[in-house]
Write an enzyme that holds these catalytic residues in place. Structure first.
Site, PDB file in Angstrom:
ATOM      1  CB  ALA A 186      -0.895  -0.027   1.232  1.00 37.45           C
ATOM      2  N   GLY A 223       0.779  -5.139   0.950  1.00 36.27           N
ATOM      3  CA  GLY A 223      -0.399  -5.222   0.079  1.00 36.27           C
ATOM      4  C   GLY A 223      -0.074  -5.829  -1.279  1.00 36.27           C
ATOM      5  CD  GLU A 228      -2.074  -7.769   2.893  1.00 38.47           C
ATOM      6  OE1 GLU A 228      -1.728  -6.611   2.585  1.00 38.47           O
ATOM      7  OE2 GLU A 228      -2.702  -8.033   3.927  1.00 38.47           O
TER       8      GLU A 228
HETATM    9  N1  DAK Z   1       4.588   3.233  -0.675  1.00 40.91           N
HETATM   10  C1  DAK Z   1       4.982   4.415  -1.206  1.00 40.91           C
HETATM   11  N2  DAK Z   1       6.139   4.577  -1.841  1.00 40.91           N
HETATM   12  C2  DAK Z   1       6.955   3.522  -1.941  1.00 40.91           C
HETATM   13  C3  DAK Z   1       6.621   2.266  -1.412  1.00 40.91           C
HETATM   14  C4  DAK Z   1       5.363   2.141  -0.750  1.00 40.91           C
HETATM   15  N3  DAK Z   1       4.927   0.991  -0.248  1.00 40.91           N
HETATM   16  N4  DAK Z   1       7.631   1.417  -1.662  1.00 40.91           N
HETATM   17  C5  DAK Z   1       8.568   2.126  -2.333  1.00 40.91           C
HETATM   18  N5  DAK Z   1       8.160   3.383  -2.506  1.00 40.91           N
HETATM   19  C6  DAK Z   1       8.866   4.476  -3.170  1.00 40.91           C
HETATM   20  C7  DAK Z   1      10.052   4.946  -2.343  1.00 40.91           C
HETATM   21  O1  DAK Z   1       9.621   5.885  -1.369  1.00 40.91           O
HETATM   22  C8  DAK Z   1      10.916   5.582  -3.401  1.00 40.91           C
HETATM   23  O2  DAK Z   1      10.410   6.849  -3.705  1.00 40.91           O
HETATM   24  P1  DAK Z   1      11.404   8.119  -3.966  1.00 40.91           P
HETATM   25  O3  DAK Z   1      12.259   8.182  -2.765  1.00 40.91           O
HETATM   26  O4  DAK Z   1      12.170   7.705  -5.223  1.00 40.91           O
HETATM   27  O5  DAK Z   1      10.479   9.264  -4.174  1.00 40.91           O
HETATM   28  C9  DAK Z   1      10.698   4.690  -4.607  1.00 40.91           C
HETATM   29  O6  DAK Z   1       9.474   3.993  -4.369  1.00 40.91           O
HETATM   30  C10 DAK Z   1      11.779   3.641  -4.788  1.00 40.91           C
HETATM   31  O7  DAK Z   1      11.938   2.943  -3.574  1.00 40.91           O
HETATM   32  P2  DAK Z   1      13.345   2.817  -2.801  1.00 40.91           P
HETATM   33  O8  DAK Z   1      14.228   3.953  -3.105  1.00 40.91           O
HETATM   34  O9  DAK Z   1      13.043   2.548  -1.380  1.00 40.91           O
HETATM   35  O10 DAK Z   1      13.944   1.517  -3.519  1.00 40.91           O
HETATM   36  P3  DAK Z   1      14.933   0.443  -2.896  1.00 40.91           P
HETATM   37  O11 DAK Z   1      15.359  -0.413  -4.028  1.00 40.91           O
HETATM   38  O12 DAK Z   1      16.001   1.097  -2.064  1.00 40.91           O
HETATM   39  O13 DAK Z   1      14.039  -0.430  -1.909  1.00 40.91           O
HETATM   40  C11 DAK Z   1      12.037  -1.645  -1.238  1.00 40.91           C
HETATM   41  C12 DAK Z   1      12.955  -1.182  -2.403  1.00 40.91           C
HETATM   42  C13 DAK Z   1      10.802  -2.301  -1.865  1.00 40.91           C
HETATM   43  C14 DAK Z   1      12.783  -2.670  -0.395  1.00 40.91           C
HETATM   44  C15 DAK Z   1      11.679  -0.402  -0.376  1.00 40.91           C
HETATM   45  O14 DAK Z   1      11.161   0.585  -1.259  1.00 40.91           O
HETATM   46  C16 DAK Z   1      10.638  -0.691   0.663  1.00 40.91           C
HETATM   47  O15 DAK Z   1      10.980  -1.265   1.710  1.00 40.91           O
HETATM   48  N6  DAK Z   1       9.416  -0.266   0.392  1.00 40.91           N
HETATM   49  C17 DAK Z   1       8.329  -0.361   1.347  1.00 40.91           C
HETATM   50  C18 DAK Z   1       7.859  -1.773   1.425  1.00 40.91           C
HETATM   51  C19 DAK Z   1       6.763  -1.920   2.450  1.00 40.91           C
HETATM   52  O16 DAK Z   1       6.983  -1.663   3.632  1.00 40.91           O
HETATM   53  N7  DAK Z   1       5.634  -2.350   1.973  1.00 40.91           N
HETATM   54  C20 DAK Z   1       4.515  -2.557   2.841  1.00 40.91           C
HETATM   55  C21 DAK Z   1       3.735  -1.317   2.852  1.00 40.91           C
HETATM   56  S1  DAK Z   1       2.482  -1.411   4.067  1.00 40.91           S
HETATM   57  C22 DAK Z   1      -4.793  -1.392   5.102  1.00 40.91           C
HETATM   58  C23 DAK Z   1      -4.653  -2.604   4.575  1.00 40.91           C
HETATM   59  C24 DAK Z   1      -3.425  -2.986   4.062  1.00 40.91           C
HETATM   60  C25 DAK Z   1      -2.377  -2.127   4.112  1.00 40.91           C
HETATM   61  C26 DAK Z   1      -2.532  -0.893   4.617  1.00 40.91           C
HETATM   62  C27 DAK Z   1      -3.768  -0.507   5.118  1.00 40.91           C
HETATM   63  N8  DAK Z   1      -6.013  -1.028   5.647  1.00 40.91           N
HETATM   64  C28 DAK Z   1      -6.910  -2.136   6.022  1.00 40.91           C
HETATM   65  C29 DAK Z   1      -6.321   0.345   5.882  1.00 40.91           C
HETATM   66  C30 DAK Z   1      -1.111  -2.551   3.581  1.00 40.91           C
HETATM   67  C31 DAK Z   1       0.014  -2.012   4.052  1.00 40.91           C
HETATM   68  C32 DAK Z   1       1.234  -2.163   3.312  1.00 40.91           C
HETATM   69  O17 DAK Z   1       1.317  -2.726   2.249  1.00 40.91           O
END
Ligand code: DAK
Length: 260
Positions: free
Chosen positions: A66, A111, A114
């Site tokens: 997400a 997500g 998921e």
């Molecule tokens: N959201 C927004 N931006 C993201 C992102 C994300 N999930 N993942 C990556 N980006 C963006 C980064 O901020 C970066 O943007 P800029 O800095 O260039 O502006 C760009 O994509 C490239 O990412 P990185 O520079 O970080 O790239 P790396 O190769 O260094 O790292 C990575 C890749 C995938 C390991 C890293 O980006 C990362 O850890 N990303 C986050 C992964 C994460 O934590 N995903 C889970 C998100 S939480 C809900 C239900 C479900 C959910 C939420 C609410 N409700 C019931 C309300 C679900 C939650 C999730 O999925």
């Protein structure tokens, strides 16, 4: 349909939906979820479409979760609405009467994992990485990850993945039953298409009934699931495809299904 975050293409019975926000690794914001819900609702009722492939844009990510930037400042009401929309979008994929294949071309996190799990089948590139990193953000999976992951890989592995927030590689995802197949990244779309074409050559009605028998059955007790299966089995005998399939076998020729 005017799509801003998705690309939807169609060829020979197979629709391909690409989540297209590569700058943020195809993260899911509200507009993207709205479009997913709309596109899958439409494809689900389009008789031309037999199988759907879902993939991500670029070579780095399928979906990195997400959209954290979008979620960061949500109010409680907005959070609730986002959750409801996400659940509806994922249920639209899971409940789509057509088989959906996820072609996982990179990170499938939070997500992203998921949404892949809401698909029927998952083919992963060797470079794909899977995980539920929500614990690192102080939250838990919220698009039914605790439920779908546990059903797919069992309680022990699901707890390890969710409690540690660590990523697993494609081969490990295959070993634990999270994905059907792992292929080199360059072959990913060809392999997904090959599987889609094989499935598209079957009858649409029996595919739809098989999906219902499996997905409904896994949520209810064995005897009720078996009864549901028997009812759907009976329903097959009201179709032209059953008559064609059995006649073709007895006449030693290839069946020509009419999808009715
Ligand atoms: N959201 C927004 N931006 C993201 C992102 C994300 N999930 N993942 C990556 N980006 C963006 C980064 O901020 C970066 O943007 P800029 O800095 O260039 O502006 C760009 O994509 C490239 O990412 P990185 O520079 O970080 O790239 P790396 O190769 O260094 O790292 C990575 C890749 C995938 C390991 C890293 O980006 C990362 O850890 N990303 C986050 C992964 C994460 O934590 N995903 C889970 C998100 S939480 C809900 C239900 C479900 C959910 C939420 C609410 N409700 C019931 C309300 C679900 C939650 C999730 O999925």
């Amino acid at each position: 349909m005017n799509l801003k975050n998705l690309i939807s293409t169609y060829e020979n019975g197979i629709a391909t939906v690409t989540i297209n926000r590569p700058k943020v690794l195809n993260a899911l914001n509200k507009d993207t979820l709205l479009e997913i819900k709309e596109v899958f609702t439409k494809l689900g009722t389009d008789d031309k479409v037999k199988v759907i492939i879902l993939t991500g844009s670029g070579e780095k990510a399928f979906v990195a979760g997400a959209d954290i930037a979008f979620m960061q400042s949500l109010s409680a009401i907005e959070g609730f609405e986002f959750a409801k929309l996400g659940q509806e979008a994922f249920m639209t994929i899971e409940g789509c009467p057509k088989p959906v294949i996820a072609a996982i071309n990179g990170f499938a996190l939070g997500g992203g994992n998921e949404i892949a799990m809401a698909c029927d089948l998952r083919i992963a590139a060797e470079t794909a990485r899977f995980g539920q990193p929500e614990i690192n953000l102080g939250i838990i999976p919220g698009f039914a990850g605790t439920q779908r992951l546990t059903r797919l890989v069992g309680k022990t592995k699901a707890k390890e993945i969710i409690y540690t927030g660590a990523m697993i590689e494609a081969q490990e995802a295959h070993r634990i039953g999270l994905v059907n197949k792992v292929v080199p990244l360059v072959d990913l779309m060809d392999e997904a298409l090959k599987m889609a074409e094989l499935i598209a050559s079957k009858g649409a009605v029996s595919l739809k009934l098989a999906k219902s028998a499996i997905d409904t059955g896994v949520e209810i007790d064995f005897h009720s699931g078996s009864l549901h299966e028997a009812q759907l089995f009976g329903l097959c005998f009201s179709t032209e495809d059953q008559k064609e399939g059995m006649s073709a076998f007895l006449e030693k020729r290839k069946a020509k299904f009419k999808n009715k």
